[in-house]
Design a protein around this motif. Sequence first.
Motif, PDB file in Angstrom:
ATOM      1  N   THR A   9       0.873  -1.167   0.000  1.00 15.72           N
ATOM      2  CA  THR A   9       0.000   0.000   0.000  1.00 15.72           C
ATOM      3  C   THR A   9       0.913   1.221   0.000  1.00 15.72           C
ATOM      4  OG1 THR A   9      -0.022   0.122   2.409  1.00 15.72           O
ATOM      5  CG2 THR A   9      -1.770  -1.209   1.356  1.00 15.72           C
ATOM      6  N   VAL A  10       0.333   2.396  -0.137  1.00 22.63           N
ATOM      7  CA  VAL A  10       1.141   3.625  -0.070  1.00 22.63           C
ATOM      8  C   VAL A  10       1.874   3.668   1.270  1.00 22.63           C
ATOM      9  CG1 VAL A  10       1.045   6.142   0.020  1.00 22.63           C
ATOM     10  CG2 VAL A  10      -0.301   4.911  -1.691  1.00 22.63           C
ATOM     11  N   THR A  21       4.432   9.330   2.980  1.00 20.38           N
ATOM     12  CA  THR A  21       3.396   8.943   2.034  1.00 20.38           C
ATOM     13  C   THR A  21       3.207  10.039   0.990  1.00 20.38           C
ATOM     14  OG1 THR A  21       1.675   9.795   3.499  1.00 20.38           O
ATOM     15  CG2 THR A  21       2.161   7.436   3.639  1.00 20.38           C
ATOM     16  N   ILE A  24       5.557   9.343  -1.776  1.00 19.24           N
ATOM     17  CA  ILE A  24       5.067   8.231  -2.599  1.00 19.24           C
ATOM     18  C   ILE A  24       3.983   8.731  -3.549  1.00 19.24           C
ATOM     19  CG2 ILE A  24       3.890   5.995  -2.596  1.00 19.24           C
ATOM     20  CD1 ILE A  24       6.809   5.855  -1.601  1.00 19.24           C
ATOM     21  N   TYR A  25       3.020   9.498  -3.032  1.00 20.99           N
ATOM     22  CA  TYR A  25       1.962  10.038  -3.891  1.00 20.99           C
ATOM     23  C   TYR A  25       2.542  10.929  -4.996  1.00 20.99           C
ATOM     24  CZ  TYR A  25      -1.860   8.381  -0.927  1.00 20.99           C
ATOM     25  OH  TYR A  25      -2.761   7.598  -0.244  1.00 20.99           O
ATOM     26  N   HIS A  35       2.776   1.115 -10.477  1.00 16.71           N
ATOM     27  CA  HIS A  35       1.640   0.925  -9.581  1.00 16.71           C
ATOM     28  C   HIS A  35       0.402   0.524 -10.364  1.00 16.71           C
ATOM     29  CE1 HIS A  35       1.144   5.019 -11.096  1.00 16.71           C
ATOM     30  NE2 HIS A  35      -0.157   4.877 -10.838  1.00 16.71           N
TER      31      HIS A  35
END
Length: 91
Positions: A9-10, A21, A24-25, A35
């Motif tokens: 997951t993120v 996070t 990552i986004y 992804h």
Amino acid sequence: MAQPAKHHTVKSLAEELGCSTVHIYNQVREGKLPHIKIGSSIRFPKQLIEEYLNEQWQSSLNTTMEGGISTMLTRTTDGAESFQRALETRA
């Protein structure tokens, strides 16, 4: 017995990489991380992330150490071990 997850997951990817996070986004938005989207959720196939990180590691080594140590490196699944062997060989 539960099988290990095949996707990050993120949050789990950020924890594993030691970043936020938000980072990552941003990487997803810029198209830099492999992804898949499932509805509004983002998942990162672990195998693709591992391959991507190995490619980034190799690319980084080749870019920053042209000639010298990078010529002694071989592509392996464990870049850190290869890098350590190269340093020992050079010393």
